[in-house]
Design an enzyme around this catalytic site. Structure first.
Site, PDB file in Angstrom:
ATOM      1  N   TYR A 122       0.851  -1.191   0.000  1.00  0.00           N
ATOM      2  CA  TYR A 122       0.000   0.000   0.000  1.00  0.00           C
ATOM      3  C   TYR A 122       0.897   1.255   0.000  1.00  0.00           C
ATOM      4  CZ  TYR A 122      -3.357   3.414   1.713  1.00  0.00           C
ATOM      5  OH  TYR A 122      -4.130   4.520   1.870  1.00  0.00           O
ATOM      6  N   LYS A 230     -11.828  -0.287   4.997  1.00  0.00           N
ATOM      7  CA  LYS A 230     -12.180  -1.015   3.785  1.00  0.00           C
ATOM      8  C   LYS A 230     -13.318  -2.010   4.075  1.00  0.00           C
ATOM      9  CE  LYS A 230      -8.843   1.553   2.431  1.00  0.00           C
ATOM     10  NZ  LYS A 230      -7.458   1.154   2.346  1.00  0.00           N
TER      11      LYS A 230
HETATM   12  C1  LIG Z   1      -6.229   1.683   2.812  1.00  0.00           C
HETATM   13  C2  LIG Z   1      -5.133   0.762   3.165  1.00  0.00           C
HETATM   14  C3  LIG Z   1      -4.240   1.063   4.210  1.00  0.00           C
HETATM   15  C4  LIG Z   1      -4.320   2.347   4.998  1.00  0.00           C
HETATM   16  O1  LIG Z   1      -5.482   2.419   5.759  1.00  0.00           O
HETATM   17  P1  LIG Z   1      -6.174   3.800   6.195  1.00  0.00           P
HETATM   18  O2  LIG Z   1      -7.377   3.333   6.937  1.00  0.00           O
HETATM   19  O3  LIG Z   1      -6.477   4.577   4.956  1.00  0.00           O
HETATM   20  O4  LIG Z   1      -5.188   4.508   7.072  1.00  0.00           O
HETATM   21  C5  LIG Z   1      -3.263   0.122   4.501  1.00  0.00           C
HETATM   22  N1  LIG Z   1      -3.129  -1.022   3.806  1.00  0.00           N
HETATM   23  C6  LIG Z   1      -3.962  -1.325   2.786  1.00  0.00           C
HETATM   24  C7  LIG Z   1      -3.764  -2.604   2.046  1.00  0.00           C
HETATM   25  C8  LIG Z   1      -4.982  -0.448   2.420  1.00  0.00           C
HETATM   26  O5  LIG Z   1      -5.782  -0.753   1.405  1.00  0.00           O
END
Ligand SMILES: *Cc1c(COP(=O)(O)O)cnc(C)c1O
Length: 427
Positions: A122, A230
């Protein structure tokens, strides 16, 4: 009911909350309070002793609430429920996925340590690792999905880094290409790199598949991390994160969380407990839709290649074997190479109506984006090429909409992209 271990989806509506605790309320209230009153000064002293691990809890003694930066009933309920999906001993929830990642990594690394990490990761994590951790004297070493553990070990030894590795950090399937890394094999490498006084931790960001379709703790990992923004949140209306593992490791992470102040708020924790009630329903529908969308894309003349776990076959060799061992479903994230380049990719994105053009993923609504210029902007062309990210690549997070509507939307946008391609050929 005869005793049987209830499945997580049966427990998501009430686990950790008894209606007797809150005037009969079936749902837990939001404990919108910063601080908690002690019955007596002695009780306050006990709570602090436990919270700061100044002594072991006596038989059956549980720490009470002190202050919402340390703990809060909404966080406690959410942490209990999240633990069920991964069958984890303990959980800590955070204000964001990045808060979960940074707090966890800082707790276990110190100057002079080596962090081995899988690439691609990420984008926010890459920045944190390469730009922030390196300022604290931590050496960071990437590896790619097609590198075998033996080769990685040889390379670490050749560079005199093997005895300094403190953590192996993985993201699998990788965003956005769905490349898989063998969690069992990398956990075995971590054990091989450990010695008496030093446990090398395997940490897995499971945001893409979890907490339903892949369980890294059962595959030998020590900690599993989530962006709860997510799938866990699932409605694109809350930013949050989580870390899960055994009591000792999560206990350490929670102490640093207290001092970073990176915990989730009571309201966000409450929203997430609400989301968890439909987690399985949502994710299963999303995966069903994604499989249909992937099959549609696979045979479309404007599509060169679809990157989706559900399309792997035995001919894909090691990737297929890892998928079969490691994941229980192909998930709802896919990417595809459109014919042409950035112009065609943009024409596609600009002509979607139902699917929203936005980053993030795992939500009820479908989202599309262009990794090379959006989520993965700022990564050098060389590294992008190594990751398999070209200007032709489009990423799709498939939601719960009617799948025929989704496919019609995608088909229309692909036709518009085809017009652009044709005009280029003529011009
Ligand atoms: C979105 C995401 C993050 C970061 O998370 P946030 O809630 O935006 O801080 C980390 N790892 C993955 C794989 C992501 O999709």
């Amino acid at each position: 009911m005869p005793y049987q271990k209830l499945q997580p989806e049966s427990l998501m509506m009430s686990y950790g909350h008894k209606s007797g605790m809150a005037r009969g309320a079936v749902k837990a209230p939001i404990y919108q309070t910063s601080t908690f009153a002690f019955e007596t000064a002695e009780e306050g002293k006990d709570f602090f002793e436990l919270a700061y691990s100044l002594r072991e809890p006596l038989n059956g003694e549980t720490p009470g609430m002190i202050y919402s930066r340390l703990d809060n009933p909404n966080l406690e309920i959410l942490e209990k429920r999240l633990s069920l999906w991964d069958d984890a001993e303990s959980c800590a929830v955070f204000a964001s996925g990045m808060a979960a990642i940074s707090t966890t990594v800082f707790e276990f690394l110190k100057p002079g340590d080596v962090l081995l990490y899988s690439s691609p990761l990420y984008g926010g994590t890459v920045h944190f690792i390469t730009e922030v951790l390196t300022r604290f004297g931590i050496q960071v070493v990437p590896f790619y999905y097609d590198q075998q553990p033996e080769a990685i070990l040889r390379q670490l030894k050749a560079n005199h880094q093997a005895h300094r590795v403190a953590m192996i950090y993985l993201e699998t399937p990788a965003n956005p290409t769905n490349a898989l890394i063998d969690i069992e094999a990398m956990s075995a490498l971590a054990r091989e790199l450990s010695d008496k006084g030093r446990q090398v931790l395997t940490v897995v960001d499971n945001t893409y598949m979890g907490p339903l379709w892949q369980h890294p703790l059962q595959l030998g990992a020590d900690l599993v991390l989530y962006s709860a923004t997510k799938y866990i949140g699932g409605h694109s209306d809350v930013v949050a994160g989580a870390a899960l593992g055994n009591k000792e490791l999560i206990g350490r992470i929670k102490v640093l969380r207290t001092f970073f102040g990176s915990m989730a708020s009571p309201y966000d924790a409450w929203l997430l407990t609400r989301s968890l009630e439909t987690l399985k329903l949502r994710m299963e529908q999303q995966a069903r839709n994604a499989q249909r969308v992937a099959r549609f894309l696979q045979v479309h003349p404007m599509v060169d290649r679809v990157h989706y776990l559900g399309l792997l076959t035995e001919a894909d060799g090691e990737q297929w074997r890892i998928y079969k061992r490691q994941c229980s479903a192909p998930g709802a994230m896919l990417a595809f190479d459109i014919k042409g380049g950035e112009k065609e990719a943009f024409a596609f994105l600009n002509n979607l109506k139902l699917v929203k053009l936005a980053v993030s993923l795992g939500s009820t609504e479908s989202l599309a984006e262009h990794p090379a210029t959006m989520t993965h902007a700022g990564i050098s062309e060389e590294v992008l090429a190594e990751m398999g990210i070209s200007e032709k690549l489009v990423r799709l997070s498939v939601g719960v909409e009617n799948v025929r509507d989704l496919i019609a939307d995608i088909e229309f946008a692909l036709e518009k992209a085809a017009e652009v391609l044709e005009m280029e050929a003529v011009g």
